[in-house]
Design an enzyme around this catalytic site. Structure first.
Site: not given
Length: 647
Positions: A37-38, A231-232, A262, A606
């Protein structure tokens, strides 16, 4: 700088390219963990600049941490070149920019001070003394969290910013049961008003209030920000959501990226409906899914997909792994908590030996911090180096906070900084003398520093240590217009004897930290190419991200699942997978259970190469039976291999 399309679009998959090329209107990107996504956010930013001619100052990209913002800026700069007008920042960083030039409209000085948690505790201790109540009865950490919750619920800013403090709380309805808590909250707001300080929550609420109250300011920012990227987005709270809605209202180009699977911060105010119902709230929304996972092996991804599909309040987007693996996720059902801890220690040693791994390739995750005790004891027994990650930031260390307090006192002359450093090093400013100063300050309505300046040289403040401190303080303060921030810091720490005290303490870590602070100030000045005012520097410091403590560079990382968000490890161990552990026993509603399941999903995702899950049987610390987590059985049969011992 001429850049071709390939420089921006290279290494993007089909899903990512579609997202980057969606440049108009409302766009929602649902991006699973490890899906890039970044890369999408930064590529879209560069695409808008290079191919649509949008100036960087007209694009706002907001995220939640300075670390994420710095990474985005770095990537954009690597493609477009250096730009000083890039609005890539945190929500708090953006709000700070608004407040710097406009907070005077709310009867606050433009050089306002931002206080951190330690400063908040000091304010509370003053309040407790005035109210004659005990910190044991009202633990400061809990009260600070409660104050944050109340600020999120109440329209409190008009009360703090009134020109008059008469009838301060008039009209402020604090609908909580405890009268003492109401009084603490109101007194906290009064202290903020008296000292002209803001905590981190205030930065957002004050900026939002300014935009709502001053149409010219709102018009400016709505005109300026042609494109907004968030973002997020699954983590935004009500105030952040309202801020974004306000800013995008003119151009209506809003691009949000997030993963509802998330969403794990509802206790901080995040609301999953903001991302799940985005298309309903913003008609015409285009939605794109990022599902290609570049992080984890197929066995880990299969377990993640199998678990999270049990949540009903979600948008289905199964992850597709790039890395295919033959192994399975390992589960060890231990006899008891000590057997669980011992197994984990042995598994770490085996992983390091058999997989050619380092200790810092391994993360141990748990739902609550108390779960680490038995594991720590086992790691010590097996001589395995470890670090318990508690989120302690560089700028939260005692010696750094002391150094910054010296600077703050030079600029603001505030009581919080004064009380922090007046006895560092010791200057015989005991309780009696400090009480005398406080009484004088109250009677004459001045700060403690001014009270000391007024009373120095006469009893009980007629002694050399105070005379010498004031002489040094006044000397450095008189030169602030002529010297840099780094020079001011160097002089005040040297001439007050603070650095000498650190050397006498024989604590090299503390001395090294202060030296690193000095180097960081110098680097910041060199990068800016100009003199940075102390007030400007202090405001920026308050926003700095947490820095990694590198004293144990090769150690197993222990942390809560909440603390691991945004991190990844080659090997992850999720321990304490018991009912009452993960999931927590604090709530059993469907919404609460779905958030617990999302926590497990975050923990699983993770891991890159290996994932191990453990639980204990037997009895817990309260002699109650331990039962395996329901999440273990929710993962499809055959995706987890249960073991009784290590191979």
């Amino acid at each position: 700088m001429d850049i071709d399309m390939n420089a921006i679009m290279q290494n993007l998959n089909t899903e990512q390219k579609q997202a980057v090329l969606a440049t108009k209107g409302y766009v929602r990107i649902l991006a699973g963990p490890g899906t890039g996504k970044t890369k999408v956010l930064t590529s879209r930013h560069c695409h808008l600049v290079q191919f649509y001619g949008v100036e960087q100052k007209n694009i706002l990209s907001v995220t939640f941490t300075n670390k994420a913002a710095m990474e985005m800026r770095k990537r954009v700069t690597s493609i477009l070149g250096i730009s000083w007008q890039t609005n890539i920042c945190t929500f708090h960083g953006f709000c700070l920019g608004i407040l710097k030039h406009n907070i005077h409209r709310l009867n606050y000085p433009n050089q306002f001070m931002i206080i951190d948690r330690d400063d908040q505790v000091k304010l509370l201790r003053e309040i407790y003394a005035d109210m004659n109540i005990s910190a044991h009865e009202y633990p400061p950490a809990e009260v600070i969290e409660y104050i944050a919750i109340l600020k999120g619920r109440l329209d409190y800013v008009p009360h703090v910013t009134r020109a008059s403090t008469a009838n301060f709380a008039s009209g402020l309805r604090v609908d909580i049961g405890l009268d003492s808590m109401k009084e603490i909250f109101v007194n906290y707001l009064k202290k903020q008003r008296e000292y002209k300080v803001l905590d981190f929550d205030d930065m957002l609420y004050f900026a939002l209030y300014l935009l709502r109250q001053h149409q010219d300011l709102l018009d400016y920012w709505q005109n300026e920000l042609q494109y907004i990227q968030v973002d997020e987005f699954q983590d935004v709270n009500k105030a952040q959501y309202e801020l974004v809605v306000l800013l995008q209202a003119k151009h209506r180009n809003l691009f949000v990226v997030g993963d509802p699977d998330q969403t794990i911060y509802s206790w901080r105010g995040s609301d999953i409906s903001f991302i799940n119902e985005f298309d309903r709230n913003f008609p015409g929304t285009q939605t794109f899914l990022l599902t290609t996972n570049y992080r984890s092996s197929s066995s880990i991804i299969d377990a993640c997909n199998s678990l999270i599909k049990h949540n009903k309040n979600r948008i289905d987007k199964p992850l597709v792994p790039v890395t295919i693996s033959e192994g399975m996720v390992i589960h060890y059902p231990a006899k008891n908590i000590y057997d669980e801890a011992c197994f984990i220690a042995r598994a770490i040693l085996d992983t390091v030996q058999q997989c050619n791994a380092q200790f810092n390739d391994i993360g141990i995750l748990y739902r609550a911090s108390y779960m680490s005790r038995a594991i720590e004891e086992s790691l010590i027994e097996f001589r395995i180096p470890y670090t318990v990650v508690k989120g302690t930031a560089f700028y939260e260390r005692q010696e750094i906070k002391d150094a910054l307090a010296f600077l703050r006192l030079l600029v603001y002359g505030d009581n919080i900084s004064f009380e922090r450093i007046i006895n560092k090093p010791a200057r015989k400013m005991g309780r009696v003398r400090l009480h005398f100063l406080k009484q004088y300050a109250r009677d004459h309505q001045v700060t403690l520093l001014q009270a000391l300046l007024d009373c120095a040289g006469r009893p009980p403040l007629d002694y050399p240590e105070i005379t010498q401190f004031l002489s040094v303080f006044n000397e450095v303060k008189s030169k602030l217009e002529l010297i840099s921030t780094s020079q001011a810091l160097d002089e005040i720490l040297d001439k007050t004897g603070y650095e000498q005290q650190l050397r006498h303490d024989l604590n090299s870590d503390r001395i090294d930290n202060v030296m690193e602070l000095k180097r960081s100030v110098t680097r910041q000045e060199e990068t800016a190419g100009r003199k940075i005012e102390i007030a400007e520097y202090l405001a920026e410091v308050a926003l700095y991200a947490e820095l990694t403590d590198n004293r144990h560079p090769n150690s197993v990382q222990l942390m809560t699942i909440h603390a691991c968000k945004g991190l990844e490890f080659p090997y992850v161990i999720v321990c304490g997978m018991n009912e009452g552990g993960l999931p927590s026993g604090k709530g059993d509603s469907e919404a609460e259970m779905e958030e617990e399941r999302r926590l497990a999903y975050v923990a699983f995702s993770r891991a890159r190469n290996g994932l191990m899950l453990t639980n204990a049987n037997g009895l817990d610390f309260n002699r109650r039976p331990l039962n395996p987590s329901r999440f273990l059985s929710e993962v499809k049969l055959g995706l987890i291999r249960r073991v009784k011992k290590l191979n």
